[in-house]
Every structure is written in C-alpha cells, then in structure tokens.
Design a protein around this motif. Structure first.
Motif, mmCIF file in Angstrom:
data_model
loop_
_atom_site.group_PDB
_atom_site.id
_atom_site.type_symbol
_atom_site.label_atom_id
_atom_site.label_comp_id
_atom_site.label_asym_id
_atom_site.label_seq_id
_atom_site.Cartn_x
_atom_site.Cartn_y
_atom_site.Cartn_z
ATOM 1 N N VAL A 147 -9.112 25.313 -11.133
ATOM 2 C CA VAL A 147 -9.852 26.495 -11.598
ATOM 3 C C VAL A 147 -8.889 27.382 -12.375
ATOM 4 N N VAL A 148 -9.197 27.670 -13.630
ATOM 5 C CA VAL A 148 -8.352 28.583 -14.412
ATOM 6 C C VAL A 148 -8.848 30.009 -14.140
ATOM 7 N N TRP A 149 -8.201 30.642 -13.143
ATOM 8 C CA TRP A 149 -8.671 31.957 -12.674
ATOM 9 C C TRP A 149 -8.409 33.074 -13.674
ATOM 10 N N SER A 150 -7.375 32.890 -14.520
ATOM 11 C CA SER A 150 -7.007 33.998 -15.398
ATOM 12 C C SER A 150 -6.356 33.485 -16.676
ATOM 13 N N VAL A 151 -6.682 34.112 -17.807
ATOM 14 C CA VAL A 151 -6.013 33.793 -19.087
ATOM 15 C C VAL A 151 -5.619 35.086 -19.792
ATOM 16 N N ALA A 152 -4.551 35.002 -20.591
ATOM 17 C CA ALA A 152 -4.128 36.145 -21.410
ATOM 18 C C ALA A 152 -3.748 35.615 -22.783
ATOM 19 N N PHE A 153 -4.316 36.230 -23.818
ATOM 20 C CA PHE A 153 -4.104 35.814 -25.211
ATOM 21 C C PHE A 153 -3.187 36.856 -25.864
ATOM 22 N N LEU A 154 -1.985 36.438 -26.303
ATOM 23 C CA LEU A 154 -1.024 37.393 -26.863
ATOM 24 C C LEU A 154 -1.068 37.397 -28.391
ATOM 25 N N SER A 155 -0.492 38.442 -28.994
ATOM 26 C CA SER A 155 -0.548 38.605 -30.459
ATOM 27 C C SER A 155 0.051 37.421 -31.207
ATOM 28 N N ASN A 156 1.145 36.814 -30.667
ATOM 29 C CA ASN A 156 1.795 35.704 -31.379
ATOM 30 C C ASN A 156 1.094 34.366 -31.116
ATOM 31 N N ASN A 157 -0.161 34.445 -30.644
ATOM 32 C CA ASN A 157 -1.007 33.273 -30.365
ATOM 33 C C ASN A 157 -0.568 32.454 -29.149
ATOM 34 N N THR A 158 0.292 33.035 -28.324
ATOM 35 C CA THR A 158 0.615 32.386 -27.044
ATOM 36 C C THR A 158 -0.540 32.657 -26.081
ATOM 37 N N ILE A 159 -0.900 31.629 -25.305
ATOM 38 C CA ILE A 159 -1.890 31.839 -24.240
ATOM 39 C C ILE A 159 -1.169 31.597 -22.917
ATOM 40 N N ILE A 160 -1.379 32.498 -21.959
ATOM 41 C CA ILE A 160 -0.791 32.311 -20.625
ATOM 42 C C ILE A 160 -1.949 32.157 -19.646
ATOM 43 N N SER A 161 -1.844 31.145 -18.750
ATOM 44 C CA SER A 161 -2.945 30.911 -17.805
ATOM 45 C C SER A 161 -2.420 30.840 -16.380
ATOM 46 N N GLY A 162 -3.293 31.213 -15.429
ATOM 47 C CA GLY A 162 -2.975 31.103 -14.003
ATOM 48 C C GLY A 162 -4.081 30.306 -13.350
ATOM 49 N N ASP A 163 -3.743 29.333 -12.462
ATOM 50 C CA ASP A 163 -4.796 28.450 -11.949
ATOM 51 C C ASP A 163 -4.697 28.181 -10.444
ATOM 52 N N SER A 164 -5.679 27.445 -9.943
ATOM 53 C CA SER A 164 -5.798 27.194 -8.505
ATOM 54 C C SER A 164 -4.799 26.164 -7.993
ATOM 55 N N ALA A 165 -4.036 25.528 -8.924
ATOM 56 C CA ALA A 165 -3.001 24.580 -8.483
ATOM 57 C C ALA A 165 -1.643 25.273 -8.391
ATOM 58 N N GLY A 166 -1.645 26.623 -8.471
ATOM 59 C CA GLY A 166 -0.410 27.388 -8.273
ATOM 60 C C GLY A 166 0.470 27.491 -9.497
ATOM 61 N N LYS A 167 -0.100 27.184 -10.690
ATOM 62 C CA LYS A 167 0.711 27.163 -11.907
ATOM 63 C C LYS A 167 0.454 28.385 -12.787
ATOM 64 N N VAL A 168 1.540 28.857 -13.410
ATOM 65 C CA VAL A 168 1.425 29.778 -14.543
ATOM 66 C C VAL A 168 1.887 28.959 -15.740
ATOM 67 N N GLN A 169 1.009 28.797 -16.745
ATOM 68 C CA GLN A 169 1.353 27.947 -17.892
ATOM 69 C C GLN A 169 1.358 28.738 -19.189
ATOM 70 N N VAL A 170 2.285 28.342 -20.065
ATOM 71 C CA VAL A 170 2.423 28.978 -21.373
ATOM 72 C C VAL A 170 1.979 27.968 -22.428
ATOM 73 N N TRP A 171 1.016 28.364 -23.293
ATOM 74 C CA TRP A 171 0.458 27.460 -24.304
ATOM 75 C C TRP A 171 0.679 28.016 -25.700
ATOM 76 N N ASP A 172 0.745 27.102 -26.665
ATOM 77 C CA ASP A 172 0.767 27.498 -28.070
ATOM 78 C C ASP A 172 -0.669 27.469 -28.573
#
Length: 687
Positions: A198-223
């Motif tokens: 479950v992707v409980w939370s996402v944040a979209f930053l100005s430089n187009n980075t997306i940060i997500s927090g999920d039910s598997a205990g991960k914080v992930q950084v995406w392009d």
C-alpha cells in the motif's frame, strides 16, 4: 487533603480519554496547524502564539476524516463517508459537504496556485474540483485506475499529479487527465511477497523527484521524468504511514507504525562532494504508537497518531539552543475547560463528546496538618449520566452555581435541563421551549445567582436568557462594536452579577454591564490570545492570562490597568514562569484572602499573593520546599508573590468552592496510556 491554608478535594474520577490523531495540515502563511482526530473533531493550533489551541470544531457521528488540506485561509477535509467538507472557521462548524460519488475518499491535495483540489477515491478515480469563492465545483475525473487511490501529491507547477495506489504510483497530466507514467513499487522480501503493498503517502518535488512511503516499510526516491527508482531506504519492518516535506524541499520526514519519525535531508553524502542526494539523517522516538500524521514548519517537525499526543520537535539546527523555541513540546490535554463546578452545591459536571456526567464531591471531617491526606467520610457519587441527542458531538456545557440547572450545546442545538434533588433521588427535566435565537453556542455560562444563562453566538455576540422555575425567556443580545467575526472562547460572569467578560480569538476582551445590558469597556488588545480570565469578587478587577504566559489585571471601575499590573509589566515575569509550556486554563480566588489569585495549568497551580514582593530574575521561582527549611525571619525575607504547588499533576481544573475548599481535577497521563491499544512493536529487553 489539606494544603497550607486550603482543603483540597483531589478528584480522579473524570475518565477523560482523548481521541487518536488521524490527519494534520500546516498553513505556513497563517502559521496555523489543523489537526483531525479519529472521532471527527478538528482542532486549530496557532504556532505563532505558543502553540495555543485556538479553536475546536466538534465531530459528528459518521463523519470520519482521512485527510486535511488548506487553501489560503480555507480548510477542507475528506473522509470514508465519501464527502468533501469545507469548514466555517468563524462559526466552528462545517460550512457545507459535497458528495464526490466515488465511494470512500482517502486523500486530498490542492495545487500551489490555490485554484483546484483533487481527491482520491475507493473506486479508482481521481476527481478534480475547481475552488470557487463560496464553494467548490466538480470539474472532471482523471483516467480511472483499477485500484483505490490512497495518496495524492500535486507537483508545485500545477501541471502534474502523483497518485499512490496498491503496488504502484501513477503520474497524471493535470491538463489532459491522462496517466503518463506507471511506477511499480516492489513488494519487499519474505512474507511481504504475497501481500499487496500500500503506497500510503507520496510527495512530488519541484525537481520532479517523487518520494513514497509504503506498507512494506520503505521510503523510496523516484525520478519523475523517467519513472525510474533512484533509491530505497528500508526504515521499518512495519508501515511507513505518513510523509511530510519542508517548504524549501531540503527535508522529508516519514512516520512509522513503530512510533518513530525518520528524517531525510537533501545533502552531499560526503564532505566536499558537489552532487546532493536524499540521506537518512535522524530518527526521533517521541511516540509509543503509530505516527499517522506529520507536518513540517520552518523550525520543527510536528507529529501525531494513535497515542493521542501532538508532538512539536524543534530542529536544533534551525533554532537557538536553550531557548523556549528549542524545547520539545507535547500537547496531551485540551487548552479549554471540560469541567464545570457548582460552587454552592459542591458538584462537578464533566463534558465528554457524547455524554455529560454530574458528580457530587465526597466529604471528610476536615482536620489535619498541611500535606495530610484526610479520610473520606462520604464517597463521591455519580448522580447523572446524560447522553447527548443527535449525531453532533457536545461543543460546550455549563452547570449553574446552585447545581439546579445544566446546559449543553452542539452545532445543531442548545439543550437546557432543570435538576431537582429530593432526598436521595435526582431528577432531570428538559426545558421544552427555548428562545428561537438560542440555537447553537460556542460557550455557555450561568450567572452566580443562577437566574440567567449567557450563550455566545456568532460574531462574538452573547445572548442573555432569564431562567425561572419552569421556563426561560430571551432578554437581550450583547454585541461588540468591533464587528469581529471570530468566536468567543472565554466567558466569565462576576460574583456580584454586575459584569460579564468575554474574549475572542481576535484577542478582543469586552466587559458588559449586565444591569444596563450594554458594553462597559474594551480592554486594550494584547498580541497573544487570552487563555483564562476571571473577575475578582471583592475588587471587580479583571485578571487575564495569555498564551505567552503574561498576566494583566484591569480595573473595571477605572477602565485602566491596576498599579499591581503595571508594576508586574515593568519588572517583567520570572523566566521560569515564562518558560512553562502549558497555558493557564483556570483562574479562581481565595474567599478567605482577597490578595490571593489562583492560576492553574496542566502541571501546577499557583497562588499569587499580591501583598508580597514580586520575584526578581535571580530568585528561585519554585522555592516552596527551600523556604520550609529556613528559620522564620529568613523565610519572611525571602518570600515572594508566586507560591507554586506541583503536588497535583495533569490538572484539568482547579476551582474554589463556597466552603473555602479547592477542587483539583486530575487525569494522570498513565491512566490515558493504559487505555490505548497495544503498540505494534514492544521493545523487548536487550534487543
């Protein structure tokens, strides 16, 4: 219990239980934090004024809140009932609710331009609404997905939207509504493989980075340009439930089911290196249970969750060390009164969201040395348990000093009851016909002789109602001249029945003459909000304490600050007094000594003796124990006006009764903690 010159009724039978924190949103323009609880209540804290809880909007059965969102000064919420609500922050009620027709709503986000909202629904739709002056209007659905939409974040430019779902994140073009990228979220190792993530939370930053927090205990950084994964941080074995980004996008915090808050900063991983990346820097453990909601201010991380406490954690690189601002704040109790005391009858009324309890205090024979616990001759007794009517939570309540009347209000109505005592029987009769104007109140209070009821209404006005044996009649509406639209949060009627004082969240304090039924004077407006006020029964001086802990005394006869008040302001209050972090919520007086003013916050009550010199900056403020050990002459020489008692902890109310005794209502934090569900992870010894 006796305390020097007071017999104190130590009350621990108010089973106040706060509701868990579900969501929060910080408005950096107004420095207000909006907080939603699981029971649907919304609270507004002013972070520019000592974190004072300015407003409470009561909840309603069936109205759950999953997420909150500020747009300018307007506040919106969404919930699993499928509705979007905008709040009326002046009348402390929902302004309107709109059905989104997508099933339960999990999340809400607005664009930084403040023109549109999007909400994420159970049926896989992201619905866009246009924000109009008075309402919001449905514009369209973005491409429908196969899974529920659990989190949303709008890119600061307003052109793209990121949506967190089961097993993936989608990026939408806000203009066309089409999905442009699909980011697959890894399920994790071991037992997680078979479970949807479950992707409980996402944040979209100005430089187009997306940060997500999920039910598997991960914080992930995406392009976000390419839709590829840049970095995975495994921060917990449980869920990452919430994320929050600082305004300058240099810090991200993640809240977990273990009660930890993990901070990531956008910095160079090694000294001298130019390129920056997201590095895990700090872990805070200020909660015992799930952290469900997070916000970041300029200087602090704000968190809340299942353990019900609001925690403000200053970032020490952003504030001066060893100042009031650098201290950790935990807000565990409301900044308003939930207890009414019938002075003459020795009774207490406790306010819960869904019911009221009326108790008669116990009695003892009253003989003992200071500090003794006295045996109870008659136990305290619960007389009435009154369930509220309708779906709306109780907003305010009052008990008349004689114990013969009880009133409460919700958003929908005011109810008034006559209480009659016949030997051991207590009967409650509802007053059937109330004046039409008396339909909802922010504050209620009775006159000391129980002949009138005062109810604060919209635009800081007060409705005056006369009570007789069987009926109540409208008398007059008291209105301020300023035209303020803010609600009244404090009201006090003087002992002689002549004055009524009101205070609103614009910091305006009005004094009305109840014999002439008109405005007598306005107290000069001070920069911090009043948190408690009372009129002295002998001198008719108004005592006001503010959120920044300043104390003022104002003469109603002279319409100016008293000599004592001017002296106090000139000399300045003691640093230890100003450093306390809970507001004074009750002021009462000592009927045996007119020089005594009694103030109470969560952790102490203080008897200010106006006949003694004020403490200077070098004197110890908390000197009661030290003075006891000194010989008589030195004790007199070193005594000062502030006598502080910390015998009682987690105080919800201190009030004086007609028989010169005090009532101290305590709610030990441990009793609240004991009623919480078990945390997901309990620390085992040596692990």
């Amino acid at each position: 219990m006796t305390m020097g010159e007071f017999k104190v009724h130590r009350v621990r039978f108010f089973d106040y239980m706060p509701s868990a924190i579900r969501a929060m949103a910080f408005n950096s323009q107004t420095e207000r934090l909006a907080l939603a609880r699981v029971d649907g209540a919304v609270e507004i804290f002013n972070f520019a004024d000592s974190y004072f809880q300015e407003k409470v909007i009561p909840g309603q059965d069936g109205r759950t809140i999953e997420a909150l969102c500020w747009v300018g000064g307007r506040l919106f919420s969404v919930g699993l009932n499928g509705e979007i609500t905008e709040y009326d922050l002046e009348n402390l009620r929902p302004r309107y609710t709109i059905e989104a027709y997508g099933g339960p709503i999990w999340t809400i986000s607005s664009n930084s331009q403040g023109t549109h909202l999007v909400v994420g629904c159970e049926d896989g739709t992201v619905k866009m609404f246009e924000i109009l002056e008075e309402t919001i209007q449905f514009q369209r659905n973005l491409d429908r997905q196969k899974s529920r939409i659990l989190s949303l974040s709008w890119h600061p430019s307003g052109t793209m939207i990121a949506a967190g779902m089961m097993d993936m994140i989608r990026i939408f073009d806000a203009q066309s509504g089409h999905a442009t990228h699909r980011l697959l979220v890894d399920r994790g190792l071991g037992t997680y493989k078979s479970r949807e993530v479950v992707v409980w939370s996402v944040a979209f930053l100005s430089n187009n980075t997306i940060i997500s927090g999920d039910s598997a205990g991960k914080v992930q950084v995406w392009d976000g340009h390419t839709g590829t994964l840049v970095r995975t941080h495994l921060v917990t074995k449980w869920d990452v439930l919430a994320l929050s980004v600082s305004q300058d996008e240099s810090s991200v915090v993640a809240g977990t089911s273990e009660g930890t808050v993990v901070q990531f900063q956008f910095i160079s991983p090694t000294v001298g290196q130019q390129n920056k990346e997201w590095v895990r820097t700090r872990t805070f453990k200020n909660h015992t249970h799930d952290v469900r909601a997070l916000a970041q201010t300029e200087t602090a991380i704000v968190s809340g969750g299942v353990d019900t406490q609001l925690v403000v954690r200053p970032l020490l690189d952003k504030v001066e060390k060893k100042t009031q601002e650098s201290a950790l704040h935990k807000i565990a109790f409301p900044h308003r009164s939930l207890v009414s005391c019938a002075k003459k009858a020795g009774m207490l009324l406790f306010q819960f969201p869904d019911h009221l309890e009326l108790w008669r205090l116990g009695e003892s024979d009253g003989h003992g040395k200071p500090g003794d616990s006295l045996p109870v001759q008659r136990k305290p007794e619960k007389l009435i348990h009154l369930k509220r009517k309708g779906d709306d939570q109780i907003h305010c309540s009052a008990l008349s000093p004689c114990g013969g009347w009880l009133a409460y209000s919700s958003v929908a109505s005011v109810r008034l009851y006559r209480i009659q005592y016949d030997n051991n029987n207590v009967s409650l009769t509802k007053v059937a016909k109330l004046p039409k104007l008396l339909h909802s109140a922010h504050q209620l209070c009775f006159s000391p002789d129980s002949s009138k009821l005062f109810a604060s209404s919209s635009q800081s006005s007060v409705i005056v109602v006369a009570l007789s044996q069987s009926e109540c009649k409208y008398v007059h509406t008291l209105k301020p001249k300023s035209g303020s639209r803010q609600p009244i949060h404090l009201m006090y009627a003087s002992e002689d029945g002549k004055w009524l004082a009101t205070a609103n969240t614009d910091h305006e304090v009005y004094i009305y003459n109840l014999q002439k039924l008109k405005l007598h004077c306005t107290v000069p407006v001070y920069s911090s909000c009043p948190t408690a006020m009372a009129i002295h029964p002998a001198t008719s001086n108004l005592v006001v304490v503010h959120a920044d802990q300043q104390i003022f005394e104002y003469s109603l006869a002279q319409k100016e600050y008293t000599q004592w008040s001017r002296k106090l302001q000139k000399q300045g209050l003691h640093p230890s007094w100003l450093g306390r972090d809970t507001p004074v919520t009750h002021i009462t007086f000592n009927p045996k000594n007119p020089a005594h003013i009694i103030l109470q916050d969560t952790y102490m009550f203080c008897v200010i003796d106006q006949s003694l010199p004020l403490p200077d900056q070098e004197t110890a403020l908390y000197n009661q124990m030290a003075l006891r050990s000194l010989p008589e002459q030195e004790r007199v020489a070193q005594s000062h006006a502030f006598k502080i008692c910390k015998t009682f902890q987690h105080l919800l109310c201190v009030c004086s009764l007609e028989d010169h005794s005090l009532v101290a209502v305590e709610r030990p934090l441990l009793d609240i903690t004991a009623q919480l569900p078990a945390p997901v992870r309990q620390k085992k010894f040596a692990t």
